[in-house]
Design a protein around this motif. Structure first.
Motif, PDB file in Angstrom:
ATOM      1  N   SER A  96       1.383  -1.475   0.272  1.00  0.00           N
ATOM      2  CA  SER A  96       0.265   0.254   0.156  1.00  0.00           C
ATOM      3  C   SER A  96       0.731   1.865  -0.051  1.00  0.00           C
ATOM      4  O   SER A  96       2.072   1.218   0.520  1.00  0.00           O
ATOM      5  CB  SER A  96      -0.945   0.273   1.056  1.00  0.00           C
ATOM      6  OG  SER A  96      -0.108  -0.243   1.926  1.00  0.00           O
TER       7      SER A  96
ATOM      8  N   VAL B 203      -0.816   8.483  -0.274  1.00  0.00           N
ATOM      9  CA  VAL B 203      -0.750   9.877  -0.960  1.00  0.00           C
ATOM     10  C   VAL B 203      -0.103  10.858  -0.492  1.00  0.00           C
ATOM     11  O   VAL B 203       0.386  11.860  -0.882  1.00  0.00           O
ATOM     12  CB  VAL B 203      -2.134  10.765  -1.086  1.00  0.00           C
ATOM     13  CG1 VAL B 203      -2.564  12.369  -1.751  1.00  0.00           C
ATOM     14  CG2 VAL B 203      -3.209   9.275  -2.549  1.00  0.00           C
TER      15      VAL B 203
ATOM     16  N   ARG C 160      -2.609  12.071  -7.515  1.00  0.00           N
ATOM     17  CA  ARG C 160      -4.043  11.194  -6.967  1.00  0.00           C
ATOM     18  C   ARG C 160      -4.901  11.277  -8.471  1.00  0.00           C
ATOM     19  O   ARG C 160      -5.649  10.421  -8.918  1.00  0.00           O
ATOM     20  CB  ARG C 160      -5.562  12.208  -6.151  1.00  0.00           C
ATOM     21  CG  ARG C 160      -5.118  12.377  -4.737  1.00  0.00           C
ATOM     22  CD  ARG C 160      -6.326  12.792  -4.444  1.00  0.00           C
ATOM     23  NE  ARG C 160      -6.330  13.638  -2.920  1.00  0.00           N
ATOM     24  CZ  ARG C 160      -6.145  14.343  -2.550  1.00  0.00           C
ATOM     25  NH1 ARG C 160      -5.520  15.428  -3.436  1.00  0.00           N
ATOM     26  NH2 ARG C 160      -5.843  14.549  -1.307  1.00  0.00           N
TER      27      ARG C 160
ATOM     28  N   LEU D 260      -2.941   8.146  -9.811  1.00  0.00           N
ATOM     29  CA  LEU D 260      -3.180   6.935  -9.271  1.00  0.00           C
ATOM     30  C   LEU D 260      -4.407   6.646  -9.814  1.00  0.00           C
ATOM     31  O   LEU D 260      -5.430   5.395  -9.925  1.00  0.00           O
ATOM     32  CB  LEU D 260      -3.554   6.910  -7.536  1.00  0.00           C
ATOM     33  CG  LEU D 260      -2.722   7.222  -6.907  1.00  0.00           C
ATOM     34  CD1 LEU D 260      -3.075   7.467  -4.976  1.00  0.00           C
ATOM     35  CD2 LEU D 260      -1.736   5.963  -6.795  1.00  0.00           C
ATOM     36  N   ALA D 261      -5.373   7.146 -10.453  1.00  0.00           N
ATOM     37  CA  ALA D 261      -6.666   7.438 -11.061  1.00  0.00           C
ATOM     38  C   ALA D 261      -6.078   7.035 -12.657  1.00  0.00           C
ATOM     39  O   ALA D 261      -6.665   5.440 -12.699  1.00  0.00           O
ATOM     40  CB  ALA D 261      -7.114   8.458 -11.630  1.00  0.00           C
TER      41      ALA D 261
ATOM     42  N   GLU E 292      -4.964   2.981 -11.457  1.00  0.00           N
ATOM     43  CA  GLU E 292      -5.376   1.862 -11.494  1.00  0.00           C
ATOM     44  C   GLU E 292      -6.853   1.596 -12.959  1.00  0.00           C
ATOM     45  O   GLU E 292      -7.145   0.688 -13.042  1.00  0.00           O
ATOM     46  CB  GLU E 292      -7.214   2.650 -10.690  1.00  0.00           C
ATOM     47  CG  GLU E 292      -8.385   1.989  -9.854  1.00  0.00           C
ATOM     48  CD  GLU E 292      -9.496   2.478  -9.233  1.00  0.00           C
ATOM     49  OE1 GLU E 292      -9.981   2.084  -8.163  1.00  0.00           O
ATOM     50  OE2 GLU E 292     -10.094   3.628  -8.934  1.00  0.00           O
TER      51      GLU E 292
ATOM     52  N   LYS F 120      -5.140  -0.364  -7.442  1.00  0.00           N
ATOM     53  CA  LYS F 120      -6.956  -0.301  -6.441  1.00  0.00           C
ATOM     54  C   LYS F 120      -6.387   0.920  -5.563  1.00  0.00           C
ATOM     55  O   LYS F 120      -5.891   0.724  -4.596  1.00  0.00           O
ATOM     56  CB  LYS F 120      -7.147  -1.210  -6.350  1.00  0.00           C
ATOM     57  CG  LYS F 120      -8.295  -1.084  -5.741  1.00  0.00           C
ATOM     58  CD  LYS F 120      -8.967  -2.187  -4.994  1.00  0.00           C
ATOM     59  CE  LYS F 120     -10.596  -1.858  -4.406  1.00  0.00           C
ATOM     60  NZ  LYS F 120     -11.204  -3.271  -4.378  1.00  0.00           N
ATOM     61  N   LYS F 121      -7.170   1.796  -6.245  1.00  0.00           N
ATOM     62  CA  LYS F 121      -7.328   3.605  -4.760  1.00  0.00           C
ATOM     63  C   LYS F 121      -8.095   3.435  -4.145  1.00  0.00           C
ATOM     64  O   LYS F 121      -8.992   1.976  -3.542  1.00  0.00           O
ATOM     65  CB  LYS F 121      -7.861   4.640  -5.856  1.00  0.00           C
ATOM     66  CG  LYS F 121      -7.471   5.114  -7.212  1.00  0.00           C
ATOM     67  CD  LYS F 121      -8.060   6.207  -7.833  1.00  0.00           C
ATOM     68  CE  LYS F 121      -8.948   7.293  -7.002  1.00  0.00           C
ATOM     69  NZ  LYS F 121      -9.615   8.181  -7.720  1.00  0.00           N
TER      70      LYS F 121
ATOM     71  N   TYR G  69      -8.689   5.102   0.341  1.00  0.00           N
ATOM     72  CA  TYR G  69      -9.313   6.054   0.998  1.00  0.00           C
ATOM     73  C   TYR G  69      -7.760   6.767   1.442  1.00  0.00           C
ATOM     74  O   TYR G  69      -6.699   6.164   2.277  1.00  0.00           O
ATOM     75  CB  TYR G  69     -10.209   6.254   2.083  1.00  0.00           C
ATOM     76  CG  TYR G  69      -9.631   7.071   3.203  1.00  0.00           C
ATOM     77  CD1 TYR G  69     -10.697   7.711   3.113  1.00  0.00           C
ATOM     78  CD2 TYR G  69      -9.131   7.629   4.553  1.00  0.00           C
ATOM     79  CE1 TYR G  69     -10.568   9.146   3.776  1.00  0.00           C
ATOM     80  CE2 TYR G  69      -9.001   8.434   5.470  1.00  0.00           C
ATOM     81  CZ  TYR G  69      -9.594  10.020   4.820  1.00  0.00           C
ATOM     82  OH  TYR G  69     -10.125  10.703   5.454  1.00  0.00           O
TER      83      TYR G  69
ATOM     84  N   ALA H  36      -3.713   3.813  -2.201  1.00  0.00           N
ATOM     85  CA  ALA H  36      -4.105   2.897  -3.140  1.00  0.00           C
ATOM     86  C   ALA H  36      -3.397   1.477  -2.431  1.00  0.00           C
ATOM     87  O   ALA H  36      -2.183   1.772  -1.045  1.00  0.00           O
ATOM     88  CB  ALA H  36      -2.596   2.905  -4.850  1.00  0.00           C
TER      89      ALA H  36
END
Length: 253
Positions: free
Chosen positions: A19, A22, A37, A40-41, A44, A50-51, A53, A56
């Protein structure tokens, strides 16, 4: 650093550590959190992570049941290493459980060559076959319903038999260890019921964990990392992942 290089580095880090956050990535790469972010998007959408909270997690695989007979005939240094480490935990007069696991076979082979006076309880047929001529080992065999691969027993009768005993140590196979959620998984529900029962009846429970199992999941969650005493690993893990495991109060061997 170009965006592609940064994203490749992020993927490598999440695969190694399980893991990422951010905030930490923002500091590491000296870019804004919004930039991370977006990275990460993108990653993903490519199926590379996988993002979650605040960060990721790595993409975990479900191997959907290996053929145990094929794996049994394939040399595996990791299983041998884990078995050797397990042996350092076994003491004279211990009562131990070896469940249905290919690594259990390696432990049984080492016990056969040892002089340890112990009691071994098992539901795996081949463990019984390895140890049945050992005068220094008392064997308790757990019967019940023959499992799908015909190498051991499970089911309600097996569980009830296990509940009649108190054990010193258990060495349990596992399909998947999720260090983020703490979930421990296996392929079959009945196997999961059996493992959960063993955990309840044993003072110290150790998972036999090849490296790949930290990145894979089975279909049925049978327990949490909070429920076991330790992990016997085939290889050293990343410092951050080791710290995460130790946060669960586990002994890492």
């Amino acid at each position: 650093m170009f965006a592609q290089e940064r994203q490749e580095s992020i993927v490598n880090q999440v695969n190694m550590e399980g893991s990422v956050r951010v905030k930490d990535l923002s500091v590491k790469f000296a870019v804004t959190e919004d930039c991370i972010r977006k990275d990460l998007a993108i990653l993903e959408k490519k199926g590379l992570l996988k993002k979650a909270y605040g960060g990721a997690v790595s993409i975990r695989q479900n191997p959907h049941m290996y053929n145990s007979e094929e794996r049994k005939n394939t040399p595996n240094d990791e299983r041998v290493m884990i078995a050797q480490k397990a042996m350092t935990l076994i003491r004279e007069q211990d009562t131990i459980f070896l469940d249905v696991s290919l690594t259990s076979l390696e432990i049984a082979k080492l016990l056969r060559e040892s002089s340890l006076q112990i009691t071994v309880m098992t539901n795996m047929i081949e463990v019984l076959n390895i140890l049945n001529q050992c005068s220094h080992i008392s064997i308790i065999f757990i019967g019940g319903q023959l499992n799908q691969e015909r190498d051991g027993f499970w089911g309600s009768l097996s569980v009830e038999m296990v509940k009649s005993f108190k054990l010193d140590k258990a060495f349990l196979g596992v399909v998947g260890v999720d260090t983020v959620t703490g979930e421990l998984s296996t392929y079959h529900v009945e196997d999961g019921f059996m493992k959960a029962a063993i955990i309840q009846q044993t003072q110290m429970n150790y998972l036999l964990c090849e490296e790949r199992k930290l990145k894979e999941d089975g279909s049925y969650v049978f327990a949490s990392l909070n429920d076991v005493s330790g992990l016997i690993l085939s290889k050293d893990v990343h410092t951050k992942m080791k710290a995460t495991l130790e946060d669960y109060g586990l002994v890492i061997i």
